[in-house]
Structures are given as C-alpha cells and as structure tokens.
Design a protein around this motif. Structure first.
Motif, PDB file in Angstrom:
ATOM      1  N   ARG A 276      44.257  -6.509 -20.645  1.00  0.00           N
ATOM      2  CA  ARG A 276      45.012  -6.013 -21.800  1.00  0.00           C
ATOM      3  C   ARG A 276      46.358  -5.456 -21.354  1.00  0.00           C
ATOM      4  NH1 ARG A 276      43.664  -3.863 -27.007  1.00  0.00           N
ATOM      5  NH2 ARG A 276      44.995  -2.128 -27.666  1.00  0.00           N
ATOM      6  N   ALA A 277      47.394  -5.762 -22.098  1.00  0.00           N
ATOM      7  CA  ALA A 277      48.727  -5.261 -21.780  1.00  0.00           C
ATOM      8  C   ALA A 277      48.807  -3.770 -22.087  1.00  0.00           C
ATOM      9  CB  ALA A 277      49.782  -6.014 -22.590  1.00  0.00           C
ATOM     10  N   ILE A 278      49.410  -3.010 -21.190  1.00  0.00           N
ATOM     11  CA  ILE A 278      49.501  -1.566 -21.363  1.00  0.00           C
ATOM     12  C   ILE A 278      50.355  -1.194 -22.574  1.00  0.00           C
ATOM     13  CG2 ILE A 278      51.532  -1.177 -19.899  1.00  0.00           C
ATOM     14  CD1 ILE A 278      49.940   1.236 -18.716  1.00  0.00           C
ATOM     15  N   GLU A 279      51.270  -2.071 -22.977  1.00  0.00           N
ATOM     16  CA  GLU A 279      52.154  -1.790 -24.106  1.00  0.00           C
ATOM     17  C   GLU A 279      51.391  -1.669 -25.428  1.00  0.00           C
ATOM     18  OE1 GLU A 279      54.381  -3.526 -20.829  1.00  0.00           O
ATOM     19  OE2 GLU A 279      52.612  -4.256 -21.932  1.00  0.00           O
ATOM     20  N   ARG A 280      50.173  -2.179 -25.495  1.00  0.00           N
ATOM     21  CA  ARG A 280      49.423  -2.174 -26.753  1.00  0.00           C
ATOM     22  C   ARG A 280      48.824  -0.812 -27.084  1.00  0.00           C
ATOM     23  NH1 ARG A 280      45.332  -7.037 -27.032  1.00  0.00           N
ATOM     24  NH2 ARG A 280      45.132  -6.181 -29.138  1.00  0.00           N
ATOM     25  N   GLY A 281      48.675   0.058 -26.097  1.00  0.00           N
ATOM     26  CA  GLY A 281      48.065   1.357 -26.330  1.00  0.00           C
ATOM     27  C   GLY A 281      46.547   1.265 -26.350  1.00  0.00           C
ATOM     28  N   LEU A 282      45.895   2.419 -26.430  1.00  0.00           N
ATOM     29  CA  LEU A 282      44.440   2.497 -26.358  1.00  0.00           C
ATOM     30  C   LEU A 282      43.909   3.521 -27.358  1.00  0.00           C
ATOM     31  CD1 LEU A 282      44.150   2.498 -22.482  1.00  0.00           C
ATOM     32  CD2 LEU A 282      43.187   0.727 -23.978  1.00  0.00           C
ATOM     33  N   ILE A 283      42.655   3.327 -27.771  1.00  0.00           N
ATOM     34  CA  ILE A 283      41.984   4.285 -28.644  1.00  0.00           C
ATOM     35  C   ILE A 283      41.378   5.406 -27.802  1.00  0.00           C
ATOM     36  CG2 ILE A 283      40.018   4.620 -30.206  1.00  0.00           C
ATOM     37  CD1 ILE A 283      40.531   1.772 -31.240  1.00  0.00           C
ATOM     38  N   VAL A 284      41.520   6.627 -28.290  1.00  0.00           N
ATOM     39  CA  VAL A 284      40.911   7.796 -27.655  1.00  0.00           C
ATOM     40  C   VAL A 284      39.936   8.405 -28.657  1.00  0.00           C
ATOM     41  CG1 VAL A 284      41.329  10.086 -26.685  1.00  0.00           C
ATOM     42  CG2 VAL A 284      42.933   8.214 -26.210  1.00  0.00           C
ATOM     43  N   ILE A 285      38.715   8.690 -28.205  1.00  0.00           N
ATOM     44  CA  ILE A 285      37.704   9.275 -29.084  1.00  0.00           C
ATOM     45  C   ILE A 285      37.360  10.693 -28.633  1.00  0.00           C
ATOM     46  CG2 ILE A 285      36.711   7.024 -29.640  1.00  0.00           C
ATOM     47  CD1 ILE A 285      34.301   7.809 -27.815  1.00  0.00           C
TER      48      ILE A 285
ATOM     49  N   SER B 183      37.403  -1.510 -26.920  1.00  0.00           N
ATOM     50  CA  SER B 183      36.325  -2.491 -27.006  1.00  0.00           C
ATOM     51  C   SER B 183      36.043  -3.138 -25.650  1.00  0.00           C
ATOM     52  CB  SER B 183      36.653  -3.567 -28.041  1.00  0.00           C
ATOM     53  OG  SER B 183      37.858  -4.228 -27.711  1.00  0.00           O
ATOM     54  N   ALA B 184      34.771  -3.289 -25.355  1.00  0.00           N
ATOM     55  CA  ALA B 184      34.329  -3.806 -24.049  1.00  0.00           C
ATOM     56  C   ALA B 184      34.341  -5.329 -24.077  1.00  0.00           C
ATOM     57  CB  ALA B 184      32.936  -3.279 -23.717  1.00  0.00           C
ATOM     58  N   ASN B 185      35.504  -5.876 -23.872  1.00  0.00           N
ATOM     59  CA  ASN B 185      35.643  -7.326 -23.833  1.00  0.00           C
ATOM     60  C   ASN B 185      36.923  -7.683 -23.096  1.00  0.00           C
ATOM     61  OD1 ASN B 185      37.131  -6.242 -26.208  1.00  0.00           O
ATOM     62  ND2 ASN B 185      37.778  -8.370 -26.420  1.00  0.00           N
ATOM     63  N   VAL B 186      36.955  -8.898 -22.590  1.00  0.00           N
ATOM     64  CA  VAL B 186      38.210  -9.450 -22.083  1.00  0.00           C
ATOM     65  C   VAL B 186      39.062  -9.791 -23.294  1.00  0.00           C
ATOM     66  CG1 VAL B 186      39.266 -11.318 -20.761  1.00  0.00           C
ATOM     67  CG2 VAL B 186      37.074 -10.332 -20.023  1.00  0.00           C
ATOM     68  N   SER B 187      40.344  -9.420 -23.258  1.00  0.00           N
ATOM     69  CA  SER B 187      41.224  -9.643 -24.407  1.00  0.00           C
ATOM     70  C   SER B 187      41.136 -11.086 -24.887  1.00  0.00           C
ATOM     71  CB  SER B 187      42.666  -9.302 -24.036  1.00  0.00           C
ATOM     72  OG  SER B 187      42.799  -7.908 -23.891  1.00  0.00           O
ATOM     73  N   THR B 188      41.110 -11.258 -26.200  1.00  0.00           N
ATOM     74  CA  THR B 188      40.984 -12.521 -26.947  1.00  0.00           C
ATOM     75  C   THR B 188      39.546 -13.029 -26.989  1.00  0.00           C
ATOM     76  OG1 THR B 188      41.405 -14.195 -25.217  1.00  0.00           O
ATOM     77  CG2 THR B 188      43.345 -13.152 -26.256  1.00  0.00           C
ATOM     78  N   HIS B 189      38.606 -12.373 -26.280  1.00  0.00           N
ATOM     79  CA  HIS B 189      37.202 -12.768 -26.319  1.00  0.00           C
ATOM     80  C   HIS B 189      36.427 -11.828 -27.253  1.00  0.00           C
ATOM     81  CE1 HIS B 189      38.534 -14.943 -22.787  1.00  0.00           C
ATOM     82  NE2 HIS B 189      37.374 -15.573 -22.725  1.00  0.00           N
ATOM     83  N   PRO B 190      35.279 -12.270 -27.770  1.00  0.00           N
ATOM     84  CA  PRO B 190      34.499 -11.406 -28.668  1.00  0.00           C
ATOM     85  C   PRO B 190      34.028 -10.142 -27.955  1.00  0.00           C
ATOM     86  CG  PRO B 190      33.735 -13.688 -28.772  1.00  0.00           C
ATOM     87  CD  PRO B 190      34.684 -13.609 -27.620  1.00  0.00           C
ATOM     88  N   PRO B 191      33.910  -9.030 -28.683  1.00  0.00           N
ATOM     89  CA  PRO B 191      33.422  -7.797 -28.078  1.00  0.00           C
ATOM     90  C   PRO B 191      31.971  -7.916 -27.624  1.00  0.00           C
ATOM     91  CG  PRO B 191      34.524  -7.360 -30.168  1.00  0.00           C
ATOM     92  CD  PRO B 191      34.333  -8.835 -30.077  1.00  0.00           C
ATOM     93  N   VAL B 192      31.648  -7.158 -26.582  1.00  0.00           N
ATOM     94  CA  VAL B 192      30.269  -7.049 -26.110  1.00  0.00           C
ATOM     95  C   VAL B 192      29.436  -6.332 -27.168  1.00  0.00           C
ATOM     96  CG1 VAL B 192      28.842  -5.837 -24.399  1.00  0.00           C
ATOM     97  CG2 VAL B 192      30.859  -7.119 -23.663  1.00  0.00           C
TER      98      VAL B 192
END
Length: 199
Positions: free
Chosen positions: A59-68, A144-153
């Motif tokens: 995943r590109a770092i420019e996209r940002g991430l969710i924090v819970i 999400s636990a997946n390789v980008s563009t692939h379905p989530p685990v």
C-alpha cells in the motif's frame, strides 16, 4: 446462548491479548478480526512498524491509514483542537463500524495521514479489537488485512495462507471472529457528514 458464552466477537483470551500487546510494543504486526473483515494492527507512533504494514499490503503511504481505539479518549490526541463540531459528530455515533475522517492535529504523524489533512479514526464496536487496544494501552493502526487490490482476509486460515506468520509476514494471528463478515466499515467525512464508503 448459555450464561457462560462469550458475546459475538469476544473470542480471544486475556493471555493471547497480553502476548499481542507485548508484540505490538516491540514493533510487531498483528492480524486480527475486526467488525467486518480482518485487519493488520501495529503501533501508530512506530514508523518502522507502520512501514512493515504498508510493505505487507503493498500500500502506498500517501493513502493514509485507519486508526482505531477502545474509546474516544484513545483517539482524541490525533484530532485538531478546532475540530469541535466534526469531533462531536463522530463521537455521537461511536462505538460503531463507522470510520470518520477528521481534521488531523498538527503533530499527527504523516505516515498516518498520508497526503491528506485528515485522519481516519474509529472507536471500534468489535469486542476483541477494543480489548486489543486496551491491552496495548492506546490506539492502533488497523487496516484491512490484504494485499492492495486483493479481497480482504476473512478468517485466520486465510490470514496465515495469504500473509504468512513469522519472518516476512505478520508476527501473530490473534484470532477472533468478525461481527458482520465481509462488510467493511463505513467511511464518512466528519466535516460534511458525507458518506465516502458504505458499509
């Protein structure tokens, strides 16, 4: 349901949560169930750990991430002080499977916001995710636990098969069950109320 049964989502033992917290404090990456799909968790203030998550996902770092967080107090420091109305709009809905984009505090790490002036935050409604944050003692990256563009685990078996456990993969597969399998959290802009991704 018997009086001794755990509520849906509360599947992980205290022992495993303590082990996961130790791994997270040491810079590790944990695969864990969330509200709808599985996530990758790490210490949001550890840039090396975040880079590992991004590398695992591609995943590109420019996209940002969710924090819970387990509660809004664990998330508030990431939000700009002037975000009063937006912050109130978010906290009124939590805990829930709703991720809100909020104006980021000036000292929020850039590896969390990416190319944006907002940060994606959620007070999780998932029992084990909240317990993991409490065991860790603060908020966590949970993407999400997946390789980008692939379905989530969607389960522990898929996490192990697709991500690997050990060198080159995640450091621990925590376990647990999603509350609403296959349904990712809703994402909304807290400044406007606009829904950017339906759950």
């Amino acid at each position: 349901m018997s009086s001794h049964a755990k509520p849906r989502g509360a599947q992980v033992s205290a022992h495993r949560l303590r082990r996961a917290a130790r791994i997270l404090h040491a810079g590790g990456v944990i695969a864990h169930a969330t509200e709808g799909v599985w996530g990758l968790a790490c210490d949001p203030l550890d840039p090396a750990a975040v880079l590992r998550v991004l590398t695992i996902k591609g995943r590109a770092i420019e996209r940002g991430l969710i924090v819970i967080g387990a509660d809004s107090a664990q998330l508030e420091a990431f939000v700009a002080p002037e975000a009063g109305d937006a912050w109130a709009r978010a906290t009124e809905t939590w805990p829930a499977a709703i991720t809100w984009l909020l104006p980021a505090a000036d000292d929020t790490p850039w590896w969390l916001t990416g190319a944006h002036d907002t940060i994606a935050l959620r007070q999780t409604a998932h029992a084990d995710s909240a317990a993991l944050c409490r065991a860790f003692g603060g908020a966590l990256v949970s993407t999400s636990a997946n390789v980008s563009t692939h379905p989530p685990v969607r389960n522990a078996w898929q996490a192990r098969a697709r991500l690997g456990e050990g060198p080159g993969g995640v450091d621990m597969i925590l376990g647990g069950l999603p509350d609403t399998p296959g349904r990712a959290s809703t994402i909304r802009d807290a400044r406007t109320g606009q829904t950017l991704r339906g759950g």
